[in-house]
Design a protein around this motif. Structure first.
Motif, short mmCIF file in Angstrom:
data_model
loop_
_atom_site.label_atom_id
_atom_site.label_comp_id
_atom_site.label_asym_id
_atom_site.label_seq_id
_atom_site.Cartn_x
_atom_site.Cartn_y
_atom_site.Cartn_z
N SER A 131 -5.73 5.78 11.76
CA SER A 131 -5.10 6.54 12.84
C SER A 131 -3.75 7.09 12.39
CB SER A 131 -4.92 5.66 14.08
OG SER A 131 -6.18 5.29 14.62
N ALA A 132 -3.02 6.31 11.61
CA ALA A 132 -1.72 6.78 11.12
C ALA A 132 -1.89 8.02 10.25
CB ALA A 132 -1.02 5.67 10.34
N LEU A 133 -2.91 8.03 9.40
CA LEU A 133 -3.15 9.20 8.56
C LEU A 133 -3.51 10.41 9.41
CD1 LEU A 133 -5.25 7.54 5.71
CD2 LEU A 133 -2.97 8.56 5.47
N ARG A 134 -4.36 10.21 10.40
CA ARG A 134 -4.75 11.34 11.26
C ARG A 134 -3.55 11.87 12.04
NH1 ARG A 134 -5.71 11.77 16.43
NH2 ARG A 134 -5.81 9.51 16.78
N ILE A 135 -2.80 10.97 12.68
CA ILE A 135 -1.66 11.39 13.49
C ILE A 135 -0.57 12.01 12.61
CG2 ILE A 135 0.20 10.56 14.98
CD1 ILE A 135 -1.82 8.45 16.00
N LEU A 195 2.50 12.05 5.43
CA LEU A 195 1.48 11.04 5.65
C LEU A 195 1.99 9.65 5.28
CD1 LEU A 195 -1.71 12.86 4.30
CD2 LEU A 195 -0.96 12.60 6.67
N LEU A 196 2.75 9.57 4.20
CA LEU A 196 3.33 8.29 3.80
C LEU A 196 4.30 7.76 4.84
CD1 LEU A 196 3.89 8.89 -0.01
CD2 LEU A 196 2.44 7.13 1.00
N ALA A 197 5.06 8.66 5.46
CA ALA A 197 5.98 8.23 6.51
C ALA A 197 5.21 7.62 7.68
CB ALA A 197 6.82 9.41 6.97
N ALA A 198 4.08 8.24 8.03
CA ALA A 198 3.25 7.71 9.11
C ALA A 198 2.65 6.36 8.72
CB ALA A 198 2.15 8.70 9.47
N LEU A 199 2.19 6.26 7.48
CA LEU A 199 1.63 4.98 7.01
C LEU A 199 2.68 3.88 6.99
CD1 LEU A 199 -0.71 5.99 4.03
CD2 LEU A 199 -1.40 5.00 6.22
N ARG A 200 3.89 4.24 6.61
CA ARG A 200 4.95 3.23 6.55
C ARG A 200 5.25 2.68 7.96
NH1 ARG A 200 8.01 1.91 2.42
NH2 ARG A 200 7.50 3.80 1.27
N LEU A 209 0.82 -1.20 0.00
CA LEU A 209 0.00 0.00 0.00
C LEU A 209 0.86 1.26 0.00
CD1 LEU A 209 -2.65 1.57 0.32
CD2 LEU A 209 -2.49 1.17 2.80
N VAL A 210 1.83 1.32 0.89
CA VAL A 210 2.66 2.52 1.01
C VAL A 210 3.49 2.74 -0.25
CG1 VAL A 210 4.46 3.66 2.33
CG2 VAL A 210 2.72 2.32 3.51
N ASP A 211 4.06 1.66 -0.80
CA ASP A 211 4.86 1.81 -2.02
C ASP A 211 4.00 2.29 -3.19
OD1 ASP A 211 7.16 1.09 -0.71
OD2 ASP A 211 7.10 -1.01 -1.36
N TYR A 212 2.78 1.78 -3.25
CA TYR A 212 1.90 2.20 -4.35
C TYR A 212 1.52 3.67 -4.20
CZ TYR A 212 -2.00 2.37 -7.61
OH TYR A 212 -2.83 2.72 -8.64
N SER A 255 2.32 0.36 8.79
CA SER A 255 2.15 -0.83 7.96
C SER A 255 3.30 -1.81 8.05
CB SER A 255 1.94 -0.41 6.50
OG SER A 255 3.11 0.23 6.00
N ASP A 256 4.33 -1.48 8.79
CA ASP A 256 5.48 -2.40 8.89
C ASP A 256 5.07 -3.78 9.35
OD1 ASP A 256 7.36 -0.69 7.92
OD2 ASP A 256 8.11 -0.05 9.87
N SER A 257 4.05 -3.86 10.19
CA SER A 257 3.63 -5.16 10.71
C SER A 257 2.33 -5.65 10.08
CB SER A 257 3.43 -5.06 12.24
OG SER A 257 2.45 -4.11 12.56
N LEU A 258 1.87 -4.96 9.01
CA LEU A 258 0.62 -5.36 8.38
C LEU A 258 0.88 -6.05 7.05
CD1 LEU A 258 -1.57 -2.17 8.98
CD2 LEU A 258 -1.43 -4.22 10.37
N PRO A 259 -0.02 -6.96 6.64
CA PRO A 259 0.19 -7.72 5.41
C PRO A 259 -0.28 -7.00 4.16
CG PRO A 259 -1.78 -8.50 6.48
CD PRO A 259 -1.21 -7.44 7.38
N TYR A 260 -0.01 -5.74 4.03
CA TYR A 260 -0.46 -4.99 2.85
C TYR A 260 0.72 -4.28 2.20
CZ TYR A 260 -4.89 -5.81 5.19
OH TYR A 260 -5.94 -6.41 5.83
#
Length: 212
Positions: free
Chosen positions: A175-179, A199-204, A101-104, A207-212
């Motif tokens: 929550s990552a997007l909001r924060i 925002l991408l930095a927060a998402l990354r 997700l983050v790379d895309y 998502s480090d521990s998520l399967p997306y």
């Protein structure tokens, strides 16, 4: 003659659809204009000292028209909060299965597919972080986005929308997007073009521990 009559309902339906789409575009444009005017007034004189009548006057519409679109003066800013989400959701329709997700999203940012937030959005984020009257609007916008994110992740993972993992993962990303947005504002950043990267930095991180 009968063939001509049979075609009339089709043409009428097409014309009705075109008219409905035009009216919807005009409605969206007006709501965004109202939102920008509200942010300008809120920034200049504060939320508490701004009235719905002043917002309507700034746009050149009646107060009655304003209240048809929004239930409160604070709610007038909602379109600026949701427009970016709508663009991101549309872009995610082509999210490749072999890309995270983050790379895309980062590739979309680099290719300038995602629109740069307008200055009014940055002003609104600053207000939402500092003015308690706008805080509920900001949080509600994110709460509304949760179901959209869950739908995207459900399609991605092949699970149902209300599956517990999907709901938890959607909440984490939301929550990552909001924060991330709040952190960007609290650091006194002034360039809207830098917001997507933050925002991408927060998402990354999320998502480090998520399967997306």
């Amino acid at each position: 003659m009968s063939a001509g009559r049979a075609a009339d309902p089709t043409r009428q339906a097409a014309a009705t659809g075109t008219q409905t789409a035009l009216l919807e575009r005009r409605k969206t444009a007006l709501q965004l204009e109202i939102a920008r005017a509200a942010v300008t007034l809120f920034t200049a004189q504060g939320v508490a000292r701004t009235t719905g009548e002043q917002i309507a006057q700034a746009v050149g519409i009646s107060s009655r028209t304003l209240w048809r679109h929004f239930p409160s003066k604070e709610g007038c800013v909602r379109p600026l909060l949701t427009s970016g989400l709508d663009s991101a959701v549309d872009a995610l329709g082509d999210w490749p299965a072999d890309v995270s997700l983050v790379d895309y999203l980062d590739s979309l940012r680099q290719r300038q597919v995602l629109p740069t937030p307008e200055p009014a959005v940055l002003q609104l984020l600053q207000l939402a972080c500092s003015d308690p009257a706008l805080r509920p609007v900001w949080l509600q916008a994110h709460d509304d986005a949760l179901d959209i994110l869950a739908g995207l992740l459900a399609r991605r993972s092949g699970q149902v929308r209300d599956a517990l993992p999907v709901q938890v993962h959607a909440a984490i990303l939301n929550s990552a997007l909001r924060i991330g947005a709040e952190d960007f504002v609290l650091r006194s950043a002034q360039d809207p073009r830098a917001l997507p990267q933050h925002l991408l930095a927060a998402l990354r991180i999320a998502s480090d521990s998520l399967p997306y």
